[in-house]
Write a protein that holds these residues in place. Structure first.
Motif, mmCIF file in Angstrom:
data_model
loop_
_atom_site.group_PDB
_atom_site.id
_atom_site.type_symbol
_atom_site.label_atom_id
_atom_site.label_comp_id
_atom_site.label_asym_id
_atom_site.label_seq_id
_atom_site.Cartn_x
_atom_site.Cartn_y
_atom_site.Cartn_z
ATOM 1 N N LEU A 6 49.644 43.165 41.870
ATOM 2 C CA LEU A 6 50.222 42.908 40.544
ATOM 3 C C LEU A 6 49.522 43.755 39.491
ATOM 4 O O LEU A 6 50.175 44.399 38.657
ATOM 5 N N THR A 7 48.191 43.788 39.533
ATOM 6 C CA THR A 7 47.432 44.576 38.555
ATOM 7 C C THR A 7 47.765 46.059 38.672
ATOM 8 O O THR A 7 47.978 46.750 37.663
ATOM 9 N N THR A 8 47.823 46.563 39.890
ATOM 10 C CA THR A 8 48.148 47.967 40.108
ATOM 11 C C THR A 8 49.538 48.299 39.569
ATOM 12 O O THR A 8 49.744 49.344 38.932
ATOM 13 N N GLU A 9 50.504 47.416 39.816
ATOM 14 C CA GLU A 9 51.871 47.630 39.331
ATOM 15 C C GLU A 9 51.919 47.636 37.808
ATOM 16 O O GLU A 9 52.626 48.447 37.188
ATOM 17 N N ILE A 10 51.177 46.729 37.192
ATOM 18 C CA ILE A 10 51.149 46.661 35.724
ATOM 19 C C ILE A 10 50.547 47.940 35.146
ATOM 20 O O ILE A 10 51.076 48.524 34.201
ATOM 21 N N ARG A 11 49.449 48.371 35.720
ATOM 22 C CA ARG A 11 48.767 49.562 35.194
ATOM 23 C C ARG A 11 49.599 50.831 35.380
ATOM 24 O O ARG A 11 49.442 51.797 34.619
ATOM 25 N N SER A 12 50.497 50.851 36.346
ATOM 26 C CA SER A 12 51.318 52.046 36.592
ATOM 27 C C SER A 12 52.620 52.047 35.800
ATOM 28 O O SER A 12 53.367 53.027 35.839
ATOM 29 N N ASP A 13 52.881 50.964 35.071
ATOM 30 C CA ASP A 13 54.113 50.853 34.286
ATOM 31 C C ASP A 13 53.789 51.083 32.807
ATOM 32 O O ASP A 13 53.057 50.299 32.203
ATOM 33 N N PRO A 14 54.303 52.150 32.185
ATOM 34 C CA PRO A 14 53.971 52.452 30.788
ATOM 35 C C PRO A 14 54.289 51.313 29.820
ATOM 36 O O PRO A 14 53.616 51.168 28.793
ATOM 37 N N ASP A 15 55.291 50.509 30.140
ATOM 38 C CA ASP A 15 55.662 49.408 29.250
ATOM 39 C C ASP A 15 54.716 48.216 29.358
ATOM 40 O O ASP A 15 54.719 47.335 28.496
ATOM 41 N N LEU A 16 53.928 48.168 30.435
ATOM 42 C CA LEU A 16 53.071 47.012 30.684
ATOM 43 C C LEU A 16 51.587 47.347 30.704
ATOM 44 O O LEU A 16 50.749 46.439 30.670
ATOM 45 N N SER A 17 51.255 48.606 30.758
ATOM 46 C CA SER A 17 49.913 49.041 31.149
ATOM 47 C C SER A 17 48.802 48.571 30.229
ATOM 48 O O SER A 17 47.635 48.540 30.633
ATOM 49 N N ARG A 18 49.107 48.188 28.997
ATOM 50 C CA ARG A 18 48.050 47.805 28.053
ATOM 51 C C ARG A 18 47.741 46.307 28.066
ATOM 52 O O ARG A 18 46.888 45.850 27.312
ATOM 53 N N ILE A 19 48.412 45.539 28.918
ATOM 54 C CA ILE A 19 48.175 44.101 28.977
ATOM 55 C C ILE A 19 46.767 43.813 29.508
ATOM 56 O O ILE A 19 46.313 44.450 30.461
ATOM 57 N N GLN A 20 46.103 42.849 28.910
ATOM 58 C CA GLN A 20 44.796 42.395 29.390
ATOM 59 C C GLN A 20 44.982 41.528 30.639
ATOM 60 O O GLN A 20 45.815 40.620 30.644
ATOM 61 N N ILE A 21 44.204 41.807 31.691
ATOM 62 C CA ILE A 21 44.321 41.072 32.954
ATOM 63 C C ILE A 21 42.970 40.506 33.357
ATOM 64 O O ILE A 21 41.995 41.247 33.511
ATOM 65 N N LEU A 22 42.927 39.202 33.538
ATOM 66 C CA LEU A 22 41.754 38.506 34.065
ATOM 67 C C LEU A 22 42.095 37.981 35.455
ATOM 68 O O LEU A 22 43.001 37.169 35.608
ATOM 69 N N LEU A 23 41.390 38.473 36.479
ATOM 70 C CA LEU A 23 41.572 37.958 37.834
ATOM 71 C C LEU A 23 40.681 36.740 38.010
ATOM 72 O O LEU A 23 39.468 36.807 37.810
ATOM 73 N N HIS A 24 41.308 35.632 38.389
ATOM 74 C CA HIS A 24 40.640 34.321 38.433
ATOM 75 C C HIS A 24 40.803 33.768 39.840
ATOM 76 O O HIS A 24 41.884 33.344 40.221
ATOM 77 N N THR A 25 39.735 33.780 40.624
ATOM 78 C CA THR A 25 39.886 33.487 42.042
ATOM 79 C C THR A 25 38.632 32.883 42.633
ATOM 80 O O THR A 25 37.555 32.951 42.041
ATOM 81 N N SER A 26 38.777 32.296 43.811
ATOM 82 C CA SER A 26 37.640 31.714 44.519
ATOM 83 C C SER A 26 37.058 32.662 45.555
ATOM 84 O O SER A 26 36.166 32.288 46.313
ATOM 85 N N LEU A 27 37.535 33.905 45.623
ATOM 86 C CA LEU A 27 36.979 34.877 46.548
ATOM 87 C C LEU A 27 35.592 35.327 46.108
ATOM 88 O O LEU A 27 35.171 35.105 44.975
ATOM 89 N N SER A 28 34.884 35.995 47.007
ATOM 90 C CA SER A 28 33.513 36.443 46.766
ATOM 91 C C SER A 28 33.401 37.271 45.491
ATOM 92 O O SER A 28 34.142 38.218 45.275
ATOM 93 N N GLY A 29 32.428 36.921 44.632
ATOM 94 C CA GLY A 29 32.256 37.600 43.361
ATOM 95 C C GLY A 29 31.914 39.064 43.492
ATOM 96 O O GLY A 29 32.470 39.917 42.804
ATOM 97 N N ILE A 30 30.990 39.419 44.403
ATOM 98 C CA ILE A 30 30.580 40.809 44.564
ATOM 99 C C ILE A 30 31.758 41.651 45.033
ATOM 100 O O ILE A 30 32.037 42.734 44.521
ATOM 101 N N PHE A 31 32.484 41.123 46.002
ATOM 102 C CA PHE A 31 33.646 41.835 46.529
ATOM 103 C C PHE A 31 34.683 42.064 45.431
ATOM 104 O O PHE A 31 35.223 43.141 45.272
ATOM 105 N N ASN A 32 34.938 41.051 44.628
ATOM 106 C CA ASN A 32 35.986 41.157 43.621
ATOM 107 C C ASN A 32 35.618 42.051 42.461
ATOM 108 O O ASN A 32 36.463 42.686 41.869
ATOM 109 N N GLU A 33 34.330 42.112 42.104
ATOM 110 C CA GLU A 33 33.930 43.005 41.028
ATOM 111 C C GLU A 33 34.256 44.457 41.383
ATOM 112 O O GLU A 33 34.680 45.248 40.539
ATOM 113 N N ALA A 34 34.075 44.801 42.659
ATOM 114 C CA ALA A 34 34.430 46.152 43.105
ATOM 115 C C ALA A 34 35.933 46.365 43.031
ATOM 116 O O ALA A 34 36.409 47.416 42.595
ATOM 117 N N MET A 35 36.702 45.359 43.449
ATOM 118 C CA MET A 35 38.152 45.485 43.444
ATOM 119 C C MET A 35 38.713 45.488 42.027
ATOM 120 O O MET A 35 39.717 46.136 41.753
#
Length: 313
Positions: free
Chosen positions: A249-278
Motif C-alpha cells: 500500500l505504501t509503495t503504491e501511494i508513493r508511486s502515485d503523483p496524486d497520493l504521494s504526499r500523504i503521511q503514512i504511519l505503519l502500525h503493527t505488531s511485527l518486529s521493530g528492527i525489521f520494520n524500521e528497515a522496511m
C-alpha cells in the motif's frame, strides 16, 4: 552474514513483494488454520504447565520457556471449539504479538507455506462479526482459516485504550475535529482500538480493512478532484492484511503523483528492527509497534501541530 541475519533478509524480500509465510496447524478435526510466521518465535511439544488461579478457562497454565514465564492459551477454546484432546500430544506455538510473548496450544503443526497476499481474502460475510478470522485462503483445494490472534490476545491481555491526561490538550481539541485520519487494519479489534484512541484526540476517522480497500478509497478522493493531502491528515496502517499488505500500500501511494504526499504511519505488531528497515525501503513516514494509546495519540498530535506551524492563521 549469520543464519538469523540471512533469514531476516529473506523475509524482507518476501514481505516487500506483497508475500507472506503462513504456519499451518490443526485444532480439532481436519480444518486447517494459519498464522503469519513473522509472529512465531518457536514451536515445541507442550511443556509442563502450571495452573493459575483466577484465569479464564482458555488459559491452560503457564510454562517456563527459555527462562521466560509464558501463559499458554488453548487456541481452540479461545475461538469457541473444544479443548485439545491431550496435552501430552499437543504442541505450543510461541508467538510475539503487541509486545507480548504468548503461547498457543494446538493439536498439530502442519507446515509453512509461501503465499501472495492477493490470494488471501477477507472472511465471507456469512461468518458474521463475532468470528475469530481475519482472512481465508485456499491451498491445493483446502480452505485455510487465518485466525485473528489480536482478538484472542485481547481476551487474555486487555490493553489500555484510554489516552492519558495531558497527551491531548484542550487547545488542540478545538481544532482537531477538522482533520481526518484513515485507519487500515484487517483485525476488527485492532482497528477499533485505534479508532477509539483517535476519538479521544478528536479527529474524524474512516476505518478500512486492507490495503487494496484503502488504495481505492484514496484514489476515489483524487478522482473527485480534491487534493488528497488536504482531505486526509494521515494514514495509520497495519502491515499484514489480505489482498494488499501495508508495505505494498505504501509503495503504491508513493508511486502515485496524486497520493504521494500523504503521511503514512505503519502500525503493527511485527518486529521493530525489521520494520524500521522496511519503513525506509517503502517510503513510509514512521513506524509504531502496537499497542500504546499514548504513543499513538502523540503521533497524531505531533502531525496536527506540525501543520499548525505552517498553516496561515
Amino acid at each position: 552474514m549469520n543464519e538469523q541475519a540471512g533469514r531476516l533478509a529473506e523475509r524482507a524480500q518476501l514481505v516487500g513483494g506483497n508475500r507472506m509465510e503462513l504456519l499451518l496447524f490443526h485444532l480439532r478435526g481436519r480444518q486447517s488454520y494459519g498464522i503469519n510466521v513473522f509472529k512465531v518465535k518457536e514451536i515445541l511439544p507442550c511443556p509442563q504447565l502450571t495452573n493459575l488461579p483466577h484465569h479464564g478457562a482458555i488459559v491452560r497454565g503457564v510454562a517456563s520457556i527459555r527462562g521466560e514465564t509464558i501463559s499458554v492459551v488453548d487456541l481452540g477454546m479461545a475461538i469457541g471449539l473444544p479443548p485439545v484432546k491431550s496435552l501430552d500430544d499437543s504442541v505450543v506455538i510461541v508467538t510475539e504479538y503487541n509486545r507480548v510473548t504468548q503461547g498457543f496450544l494446538v493439536s498439530k503443526v502442519d507446515k509453512i507455506v509461501n503465499l501472495n497476499w492477493k490470494d488471501v481474502h477477507p472472511p465471507p460475510k456469512a461468518t458474521g462479526k463475532d468470528n475469530y478470522l481475519t482472512a481465508v485462503t485456499e491451498l491445493n483445494g483446502t480452505m485455510i482459516e487465518i485466525i485473528d490472534v489480536e482478538k484472542v490476545i485481547s481476551k487474555v491481555h486487555p490493553v489500555n485504550e484510554r489516552v492519558s491526561k495531558g497527551v491531548v490538550d484542550d487547545t488542540l481539541k478545538l481544532i482537531s475535529s477538522k482533520y481526518h485520519v484513515v485507519v487500515v487494519d484487517d483485525s476488527g479489534v485492532a482497528r477499533n482500538q485505534v479508532i477509539r484512541c483517535l476519538d479521544e484526540v478528536g479527529v474524524q476517522t474512516t476505518g478500512l480493512t486492507n490495503g487494496l480497500e484503502a488504495l481505492r478509497y484514496l484514489r476515489s478522493i483524487a478522482d473527485s478532484g480534491k487534493e488528497v493531502e488536504d482531505e486526509v491528515l494521515m494514514i495509520i496502517s497495519d502491515i499484514e492484511m489480505p489482498e494488499m499488505d501495508g508495505y505494498t500500500l505504501t509503495t503504491e501511494i508513493r508511486s502515485d503523483p496524486d497520493l504521494s504526499r500523504i503521511q503514512i504511519l505503519l502500525h503493527t505488531s511485527l518486529s521493530g528492527i525489521f520494520n524500521e528497515a522496511m519503513v525506509k525501503k517503502v517510503g513510509a513516514n514512521d513506524f509504531l509497534a502496537k499497542y500504546d494509546a499514548d504513543e499513538l495519540a502523540r503521533k497524531v498530535v505531533n502531525r496536527i501541530n506540525s501543520l499548525q506551524q505552517v498553516e496561515p492563521a
